[in-house]
Write a protein that holds these residues in place. Structure first.
Motif, mmCIF file in Angstrom:
data_model
loop_
_atom_site.group_PDB
_atom_site.id
_atom_site.type_symbol
_atom_site.label_atom_id
_atom_site.label_comp_id
_atom_site.label_asym_id
_atom_site.label_seq_id
_atom_site.Cartn_x
_atom_site.Cartn_y
_atom_site.Cartn_z
ATOM 1 N N SER A 52 -6.324 0.307 -6.242
ATOM 2 C CA SER A 52 -7.130 -0.896 -6.933
ATOM 3 C C SER A 52 -6.329 -1.210 -7.953
ATOM 4 O O SER A 52 -5.647 -0.452 -8.591
ATOM 5 N N ILE A 53 -6.327 -2.578 -8.628
ATOM 6 C CA ILE A 53 -5.736 -2.790 -9.837
ATOM 7 C C ILE A 53 -6.133 -2.091 -10.942
ATOM 8 O O ILE A 53 -5.430 -1.544 -11.778
ATOM 9 N N ASP A 54 -7.520 -2.133 -10.819
ATOM 10 C CA ASP A 54 -8.089 -1.283 -11.977
ATOM 11 C C ASP A 54 -7.721 0.043 -12.261
ATOM 12 O O ASP A 54 -7.694 0.465 -13.284
ATOM 13 N N GLU A 76 -14.145 1.340 -5.272
ATOM 14 C CA GLU A 76 -13.727 2.569 -4.494
ATOM 15 C C GLU A 76 -14.568 3.853 -4.921
ATOM 16 O O GLU A 76 -14.678 4.871 -4.034
ATOM 17 N N ASP A 91 0.629 -1.224 -0.215
ATOM 18 C CA ASP A 91 0.141 0.153 0.129
ATOM 19 C C ASP A 91 0.839 1.347 0.003
ATOM 20 O O ASP A 91 0.952 2.121 0.979
ATOM 21 N N PRO A 110 -8.856 -6.071 0.692
ATOM 22 C CA PRO A 110 -9.972 -5.401 0.956
ATOM 23 C C PRO A 110 -10.117 -4.713 2.477
ATOM 24 O O PRO A 110 -10.895 -5.272 3.295
ATOM 25 N N PHE A 137 0.806 -7.967 -9.080
ATOM 26 C CA PHE A 137 -0.056 -7.054 -7.874
ATOM 27 C C PHE A 137 -1.169 -8.158 -7.382
ATOM 28 O O PHE A 137 -1.529 -9.044 -7.710
ATOM 29 N N VAL A 155 0.956 -4.509 -3.373
ATOM 30 C CA VAL A 155 -0.200 -5.038 -2.568
ATOM 31 C C VAL A 155 -1.048 -3.975 -2.428
ATOM 32 O O VAL A 155 -0.657 -3.026 -1.556
ATOM 33 N N LEU A 156 -2.180 -3.760 -2.903
ATOM 34 C CA LEU A 156 -2.993 -2.571 -2.891
ATOM 35 C C LEU A 156 -4.394 -2.768 -1.984
ATOM 36 O O LEU A 156 -4.856 -3.639 -2.025
ATOM 37 N N CYS A 157 -4.368 -1.744 -1.017
ATOM 38 C CA CYS A 157 -5.353 -1.944 -0.138
ATOM 39 C C CYS A 157 -6.701 -1.110 -0.843
ATOM 40 O O CYS A 157 -6.639 -0.005 -0.657
ATOM 41 N N THR A 158 -7.686 -1.615 -0.810
ATOM 42 C CA THR A 158 -8.646 -1.195 -1.686
ATOM 43 C C THR A 158 -9.646 -0.154 -0.859
ATOM 44 O O THR A 158 -10.199 0.718 -1.362
ATOM 45 N N GLU A 160 -4.593 -7.378 -4.149
ATOM 46 C CA GLU A 160 -5.580 -6.488 -3.638
ATOM 47 C C GLU A 160 -5.923 -7.196 -2.309
ATOM 48 O O GLU A 160 -6.190 -8.386 -2.231
#
Length: 509
Positions: free
Chosen positions: A203-205, A448, A103, A232, A228, A195-198, A230
């Motif tokens: 987000s990956i999108d 998001e 993140d 939540p 990548f 590592v993305l915390c939505t 995600e």
């Protein structure tokens, strides 16, 4: 055996990794939380002596120790921690098997950690400070549990854990934020995982969308060695979901994860054909504003279209030449209004004030055109341009007949650091009065962004604002080019009819 080296973010120390270390160890890995000078344990000297290089040296020492037995090393940097992690990986590229950005952004050579702080006003204030300035050369930590929201979403963090985070927080030495990160380029050979915390707004999108805009600095993210995941949850997954974080770290170490699509493989969404077959009309270019002119009796009403972003300054073509925006502008012209498109300078999250000024100047340019009826104007915002709408909702002028928004962001995302600023339509709508709002909502929106739309609609209902919602149940963000279906076409036509009706054209509604 894999050794995970964990580097904490601002104000925090090894204590935040306690549960993650235990779980990684239980899975047969080794795990080491790095004690960063000035943030872990008692401070032994003036904070002004602690800078980014100090923390890079702390991480390098752990790499050298863990790598002595030939272990595979995965270096994990959370939040600010990615700066010393990346600096250490650059100096020990041959010993690090993967860098995990937890993140966090992916810092560039020469950039200080200050550039990644989520609060634009704080960045500006600290930019002129020296490491010895302020309260003993430090940035004070959050003083209460609810103050952590300024630094990222605390979604999922138990109350007791948030209390402990606050109690153990340490002042951040300013030198760690102000000193630029110096990279030799060796780290580019090391595989990377994001590592993305939505719940924190990532987000990956959204990353794929930014890559599609053509930012040269993001092209490296389509490398197959870059993956990548995600989660939540909010910005502190080691506290909110240590089990899920452990699983993701183990999978990252194995080279798993989502890989982005290269914009060269197929046209990105914003450059695909518009879903309606609209005829070309005369177009005039006035500085950063294009006017698409109707074949109708003057004076004309006008609709100004405001693109989203941030869009890299180097992106070509610029937004006013994107098929979606020219398509909407031609639709407006076909209906009897001037379709105006502005290239504003939203190149970074810190640029909202400048971009809002560009939009205000574009409005005045359009209204000053002698062929335009200056009292019949509509503004239409898209995607990341949505926050700029707050100015016009908060104090709508009499000549503004309608405000439209299509798959907009209608409240600052948690990781933007813009909470409490003027760029929050969900707050501003309370002052919109009778101003008609036409909102096109994508049913398959990025979660998001969808959350900001629902926040706006809840606020609009509470204050009785006049909001006409045009739903596209099976439409994605940028549905005009991604989902050229009959449902999508009808949504565009319906929204356009409504806007043209509000500016007084008989073909509207």
């Amino acid at each position: 055996m894999t050794a995970f080296i964990l580097v904490s973010g601002m104000f925090t120390g090894t204590h935040v990794w306690q549960d993650t270390v235990a779980r990684l160890t239980a899975e047969g890995a080794e795990a080491y939380a790095v004690a960063l000078t000035g943030l872990d344990g008692p401070r032994t000297g003036p904070a002004a002596r602690v800078d980014l290089e100090t923390h890079i040296a702390d991480v390098v020492a752990v790499i050298d120790s863990a790598g002595a037995a030939g272990r595979r090393i995965v270096l994990v940097g959370h939040d600010y921690g990615i700066h010393p992690a990346l600096g250490a990986a650059d100096r020990r590229a041959g010993r690090v098997d993967r860098v995990v950005c937890l993140d966090s952004g992916l810092p560039r050579d020469g950039a200080p950690a200050l550039a990644a702080l989520p609060d634009p006003s704080l960045r500006e204030r600290l930019a002129g400070a020296g490491a010895g300035d302020g309260a003993d050369g430090v940035l004070p930590p959050p003083a209460a549990p609810d103050a952590w929201q300024r630094w990222g979403s605390t979604a999922g963090v138990p109350g007791a854990a948030l209390d402990r985070l606050t109690a153990l927080a340490a002042p951040q030495p300013l030198g760690t934020l102000l000193q630029p990160l110096t990279l030799t380029g060796a780290v580019t050979s090391v595989p990377t995982t994001g590592v993305l915390c939505t719940a924190n707004g990532a987000s990956i999108d959204l990353v794929q969308m930014m890559v599609g805009f053509g930012d040269p600095a993001l092209r490296a993210l389509v490398d197959p060695r870059v993956t990548f995941f995600e989660l939540p949850t909010g910005h502190w997954p080691m506290l909110s979901c240590p089990d899920a974080l452990t699983d993701v770290l183990l999978r990252a170490a194995a080279g798993e994860g989502h890989r982005l699509t290269s914009p060269d493989a197929e046209p990105p969404a914003h450059l695909r054909p518009f879903l309606l077959d609209v005829p070309e009309v005369p177009r005039e270019r006035h500085g950063n504003v294009d006017l698409h002119l109707p074949d109708a009796q003057e004076p004309w009403p006008a609709v100004l279209f405001v693109h989203g972003g941030p869009v890299p300054a180097e992106a070509r073509p610029t937004p006013r030449d994107w098929p979606t925006l020219t398509g909407y502008a031609r639709c407006a012209a076909a209906g009897g209004a001037v379709g105006a498109v502005v290239d504003h300078r939203l190149h970074d999250l810190a640029d909202y004030e400048r971009a809002a000024g560009d939009v205000a100047a574009a409005v005045e340019l359009v209204r000053a055109d002698p062929r335009v009826d200056a009292d019949r104007i509509a503004l239409w915002f898209f995607s990341g341009g949505g926050p700029i709408a707050a100015d016009w909702l908060d104090a709508p002028p009499a000549w503004l007949r309608c405000l439209a928004a299509t798959y907009p962001i209608l409240a600052p995302l948690p990781n933007w650091g813009m909470s409490g600023t003027r760029f929050d339509p969900a707050l501003a709508v309370a002052n919109a009065g009778p101003l008609p709002v036409v909102l096109t909502r994508a049913g398959l929106e990025v979660p998001e962004i969808a959350a900001t739309v629902e926040k706006f609609l809840a606020a609009a209902e509470e204050c009785g604002a006049d909001v006409d919602v045009v739903d596209v149940p099976h439409g994605h963000h940028s549905f005009e080019t991604l989902d050229p279906t009959d449902e999508s076409r009808e949504a565009v036509r319906r929204a356009m009819r409504s806007v043209l009706h509000h500016v007084g054209l008989p073909g509207g509604r």
